[in-house]
Scaffold this motif. Sequence first.
Motif, PDB file in Angstrom:
ATOM      1  N   GLY A  28       0.814  -1.207   0.000  1.00 22.54           N
ATOM      2  CA  GLY A  28       0.000   0.000   0.000  1.00 22.54           C
ATOM      3  C   GLY A  28       0.850   1.261   0.000  1.00 22.54           C
ATOM      4  N   LEU A  29       1.921   1.261   0.779  1.00 22.47           N
ATOM      5  CA  LEU A  29       2.832   2.405   0.786  1.00 22.47           C
ATOM      6  C   LEU A  29       3.468   2.613  -0.574  1.00 22.47           C
ATOM      7  N   LEU A  30       3.897   1.531  -1.194  1.00 18.80           N
ATOM      8  CA  LEU A  30       4.535   1.612  -2.502  1.00 18.80           C
ATOM      9  C   LEU A  30       3.565   2.075  -3.592  1.00 18.80           C
ATOM     10  N   GLN A  31       2.283   1.755  -3.415  1.00 20.24           N
ATOM     11  CA  GLN A  31       1.272   2.147  -4.383  1.00 20.24           C
ATOM     12  C   GLN A  31       0.645   3.514  -4.062  1.00 20.24           C
ATOM     13  N   GLY A  32       1.146   4.160  -3.007  1.00 23.54           N
ATOM     14  CA  GLY A  32       0.656   5.488  -2.645  1.00 23.54           C
ATOM     15  C   GLY A  32      -0.677   5.484  -1.943  1.00 23.54           C
ATOM     16  N   MET A  33      -1.022   4.407  -1.296  1.00 26.26           N
ATOM     17  CA  MET A  33      -2.310   4.319  -0.589  1.00 26.26           C
ATOM     18  C   MET A  33      -2.178   4.688   0.852  1.00 26.26           C
TER      19      MET A  33
END
Length: 142
Positions: A137-142
């Motif tokens: 989620g962090l890597l996907q900007g969530m």
Amino acid sequence: MACEGVFHIASPVLGKSDSNCKEATLGPAINGTLNVLRSCKKSPFLKRVVLTSSSSAVRIRDETQQPELLWDETTWSSVPLCEKLQLWYALAKVFAEKAALDFAKENNIDLVTVLPSFVIGPSLSHELCTTASDILGLLQGM
């Protein structure tokens, strides 16, 4: 060749969608840890056991009640808070580590624990565990 050291690194890490998460996490974590130590007890050559616990075993607490509390080998996550928030992984790590420390002391086993914040690597399951999902989620900007 004799076994002189054991690294115990396994513990159930389930996704949030598991309905029986409490039972599926607590029992296997505690019993699995004690089973490893029971096997270690049988070896006359064993010098040390390294248990991979988790920062979850110490970091979950109500900061408003004890804001100045230092973290050391006597610090544990709050069991009531873990239960209230249904943080079964953290609770499993607290109980498994405490059980391991007691067993090691009673059986004269040299045990040390490490408490990583998270572990990243290939997943054995097609479903991501909570930590991996959070990182994704962090890597996907969530």
